[in-house]
Write an enzyme that holds these catalytic residues in place. Structure first.
Site, PDB file in Angstrom:
ATOM      1  N   LYS A   1       0.828  -1.209   0.000  1.00  0.00           N
ATOM      2  CA  LYS A   1       0.000   0.000   0.000  1.00  0.00           C
ATOM      3  C   LYS A   1       0.870   1.270   0.000  1.00  0.00           C
ATOM      4  O   LYS A   1       0.640   2.167  -0.801  1.00  0.00           O
ATOM      5  CB  LYS A   1      -0.927   0.019   1.224  1.00  0.00           C
TER       6      LYS A   1
ATOM      7  N   ARG B   1      -9.401   0.920   9.003  1.00  0.00           N
ATOM      8  CA  ARG B   1      -8.984  -0.441   9.307  1.00  0.00           C
ATOM      9  C   ARG B   1     -10.044  -1.200  10.094  1.00  0.00           C
ATOM     10  O   ARG B   1      -9.834  -2.373  10.410  1.00  0.00           O
ATOM     11  CB  ARG B   1      -7.698  -0.421  10.143  1.00  0.00           C
TER      12      ARG B   1
ATOM     13  N   ARG C   1      11.667  -5.536   4.965  1.00  0.00           N
ATOM     14  CA  ARG C   1      11.389  -4.124   4.622  1.00  0.00           C
ATOM     15  C   ARG C   1      12.374  -3.182   5.321  1.00  0.00           C
ATOM     16  O   ARG C   1      12.695  -3.360   6.487  1.00  0.00           O
ATOM     17  CB  ARG C   1       9.961  -3.775   5.056  1.00  0.00           C
TER      18      ARG C   1
ATOM     19  N   ARG D   1      11.599  -1.371  10.936  1.00  0.00           N
ATOM     20  CA  ARG D   1      10.601  -1.033  11.944  1.00  0.00           C
ATOM     21  C   ARG D   1      10.540  -2.120  13.014  1.00  0.00           C
ATOM     22  O   ARG D   1      10.622  -3.303  12.703  1.00  0.00           O
ATOM     23  CB  ARG D   1       9.211  -0.900  11.278  1.00  0.00           C
TER      24      ARG D   1
ATOM     25  N   ARG E   1       0.055  -8.818  13.527  1.00  0.00           N
ATOM     26  CA  ARG E   1      -0.580  -7.785  12.687  1.00  0.00           C
ATOM     27  C   ARG E   1      -1.432  -8.423  11.597  1.00  0.00           C
ATOM     28  O   ARG E   1      -2.504  -7.916  11.254  1.00  0.00           O
ATOM     29  CB  ARG E   1       0.485  -6.879  12.074  1.00  0.00           C
TER      30      ARG E   1
HETATM   31  P1  ADP Z   1       2.187  -1.862   3.187  1.00  0.00           P
HETATM   32  O1  ADP Z   1       2.206  -0.356   3.152  1.00  0.00           O
HETATM   33  O2  ADP Z   1       0.968  -2.421   2.533  1.00  0.00           O
HETATM   34  O3  ADP Z   1       2.408  -2.431   4.544  1.00  0.00           O
HETATM   35  P2  ADP Z   1       4.744  -1.661   1.756  1.00  0.00           P
HETATM   36  O4  ADP Z   1       4.430  -0.781   0.585  1.00  0.00           O
HETATM   37  O5  ADP Z   1       5.498  -1.037   2.851  1.00  0.00           O
HETATM   38  O6  ADP Z   1       3.397  -2.383   2.293  1.00  0.00           O
HETATM   39  O7  ADP Z   1       5.519  -2.943   1.198  1.00  0.00           O
HETATM   40  C1  ADP Z   1       5.985  -3.952   2.085  1.00  0.00           C
HETATM   41  C2  ADP Z   1       7.347  -4.463   1.610  1.00  0.00           C
HETATM   42  O8  ADP Z   1       7.172  -5.196   0.395  1.00  0.00           O
HETATM   43  C3  ADP Z   1       8.356  -3.377   1.295  1.00  0.00           C
HETATM   44  O9  ADP Z   1       9.633  -3.834   1.695  1.00  0.00           O
HETATM   45  C4  ADP Z   1       8.267  -3.204  -0.221  1.00  0.00           C
HETATM   46  O10 ADP Z   1       9.506  -2.771  -0.784  1.00  0.00           O
HETATM   47  C5  ADP Z   1       7.914  -4.609  -0.680  1.00  0.00           C
HETATM   48  N1  ADP Z   1       7.023  -4.637  -1.848  1.00  0.00           N
HETATM   49  C6  ADP Z   1       6.005  -3.786  -2.136  1.00  0.00           C
HETATM   50  N2  ADP Z   1       5.391  -4.142  -3.283  1.00  0.00           N
HETATM   51  C7  ADP Z   1       6.027  -5.270  -3.721  1.00  0.00           C
HETATM   52  C8  ADP Z   1       5.858  -6.130  -4.855  1.00  0.00           C
HETATM   53  N3  ADP Z   1       4.903  -5.892  -5.773  1.00  0.00           N
HETATM   54  N4  ADP Z   1       6.685  -7.181  -4.963  1.00  0.00           N
HETATM   55  C9  ADP Z   1       7.650  -7.420  -4.025  1.00  0.00           C
HETATM   56  N5  ADP Z   1       7.861  -6.664  -2.952  1.00  0.00           N
HETATM   57  C10 ADP Z   1       7.064  -5.580  -2.785  1.00  0.00           C
HETATM   58  P1  AMP Z   2       1.110   0.716   9.006  1.00  0.00           P
HETATM   59  O1  AMP Z   2       2.175   1.753   8.834  1.00  0.00           O
HETATM   60  O2  AMP Z   2      -0.095   0.992   8.162  1.00  0.00           O
HETATM   61  O3  AMP Z   2       1.629  -0.682   8.855  1.00  0.00           O
HETATM   62  O4  AMP Z   2       0.599   0.855  10.513  1.00  0.00           O
HETATM   63  C1  AMP Z   2       1.460   0.576  11.616  1.00  0.00           C
HETATM   64  C2  AMP Z   2       0.654   0.421  12.886  1.00  0.00           C
HETATM   65  O5  AMP Z   2      -0.017   1.652  13.205  1.00  0.00           O
HETATM   66  C3  AMP Z   2      -0.466  -0.613  12.828  1.00  0.00           C
HETATM   67  O6  AMP Z   2      -0.001  -1.943  13.079  1.00  0.00           O
HETATM   68  C4  AMP Z   2      -1.398  -0.099  13.943  1.00  0.00           C
HETATM   69  O7  AMP Z   2      -0.906  -0.420  15.220  1.00  0.00           O
HETATM   70  C5  AMP Z   2      -1.290   1.405  13.772  1.00  0.00           C
HETATM   71  N1  AMP Z   2      -2.318   1.902  12.814  1.00  0.00           N
HETATM   72  C6  AMP Z   2      -2.113   2.438  11.580  1.00  0.00           C
HETATM   73  N2  AMP Z   2      -3.270   2.770  11.009  1.00  0.00           N
HETATM   74  C7  AMP Z   2      -4.255   2.447  11.903  1.00  0.00           C
HETATM   75  C8  AMP Z   2      -5.670   2.527  11.895  1.00  0.00           C
HETATM   76  N3  AMP Z   2      -6.337   3.001  10.824  1.00  0.00           N
HETATM   77  N4  AMP Z   2      -6.344   2.082  12.983  1.00  0.00           N
HETATM   78  C9  AMP Z   2      -5.701   1.608  14.068  1.00  0.00           C
HETATM   79  N5  AMP Z   2      -4.367   1.479  14.123  1.00  0.00           N
HETATM   80  C10 AMP Z   2      -3.633   1.901  13.058  1.00  0.00           C
END
Ligand code: ADP
Ligand code: AMP
Length: 218
Positions: free
Chosen positions: A15, A90, A129, A162, A173
């Site tokens: 995302k 969420r 990541r 992270r 999660r």
């Molecule tokens: P989210 O915001 O949904 O938690 P991220 O955008 O941070 O996900 O992506 C999670 C991890 O996966 C990151 O390390 C990113 O570089 C990697 N990633 C994202 N899209 C892809 C893809 N299409 N194929 C492989 N790895 C990906």
């Molecule tokens: P993310 O960066 O989207 O992976 O979010 C990291 C963490 O922030 C999540 O695991 C939750 O603990 C908190 N968080 C982010 N967005 C929300 C939301 N919309 N509602 C509740 N907790 C959230």
């Protein structure tokens, strides 16, 4: 008319990666609830301290805190043309609150791309990541490595892993997502605005599919 897009998908679906590209292409702000919480944690605000208690355990931050934070963000003038929401809503209560907030601004959720990725792939993505300290740009040690290890390609800042990307927290999660966020797929499907996107393609392919699907929405 403003355009509001909600990016839905499990943790690690891509995302954040996609939101940065799509928001730029559509010229609307990218609002990541997770990034705003992390900013607050860094600055040690009261919100940050409270949110951190939940984030470190892989739990969701309570709805009232999260909704108030997003409402404040959406009320800023840069959202007059819309916004791309990443990580919010969420829970069903957050989804209801969002539509109420947007209706106060004469807006609504126009489209909900749902980035679908299998569970085993999510764990590999999250545990590999690397996130940039300055602006939250994301990389992956295998799938999307930075040009120089430990350094962000975009702003030169330090990359870190992270705390909540540790395997134990990641597993929690994903479970929380399945229990609390998955119902939103049906919720937005019923509203006729859910768009299925296969997240198991290259980052560029996913971006191309998203932009193509959103073209029709405008
Ligand atoms: P989210 O915001 O949904 O938690 P991220 O955008 O941070 O996900 O992506 C999670 C991890 O996966 C990151 O390390 C990113 O570089 C990697 N990633 C994202 N899209 C892809 C893809 N299409 N194929 C492989 N790895 C990906
Ligand atoms: P993310 O960066 O989207 O992976 O979010 C990291 C963490 O922030 C999540 O695991 C939750 O603990 C908190 N968080 C982010 N967005 C929300 C939301 N919309 N509602 C509740 N907790 C959230």
């Amino acid at each position: 008319m403003p355009i509001f897009i909600v990016l839905l998908g499990p943790p690690g679906a891509g995302k954040g990666t996609q939101a940065q590209r799509v928001a730029k292409a559509l010229d609307i702000p990218h609002i990541s609830s997770g990034d705003i919480f992390r900013e607050n944690i860094k600055k040690q605000t009261d919100l940050g301290k409270e949110a951190n208690r939940f984030i470190t355990k892989g739990e969701l931050v309570p709805d009232d805190l999260t909704i108030a934070m997003i409402k404040e963000r959406l009320s800023r003038t840069d959202c007059e043309s819309g916004a791309l929401l990443d990580g919010f809503p969420r829970t069903p209560a957050q989804a209801e609150a969002l539509s109420k907030i947007l209706s106060e601004f004469d807006g609504k959720v126009n489209a909900v791309p749902y980035i679908n990725v299998a569970e085993h792939e999510l764990i590999e993505r999250l545990t590999g990541r690397w996130t940039c300290r300055a602006q939250g740009h994301v990389f992956h040690e295998k799938f999307n490595p930075p040009k120089r290890a430990g350094v962000c390609d975009f702003d030169g800042s330090e990359l870190y892993q992270r705390d909540d990307d540790k395997v134990e927290t990641v597993t929690r999660r994903i479970k929380v997502y399945l229990e609390q966020t998955m119902p939103l797929i049906e919720y937005y499907k019923k509203l006729g605005i859910l768009i299925d996107i296969n997240g198991e393609q290259t980052i560029d392919q996913v971006t191309a599919n998203l932009l193509k699907a959103l073209e029709k929405v405008k």
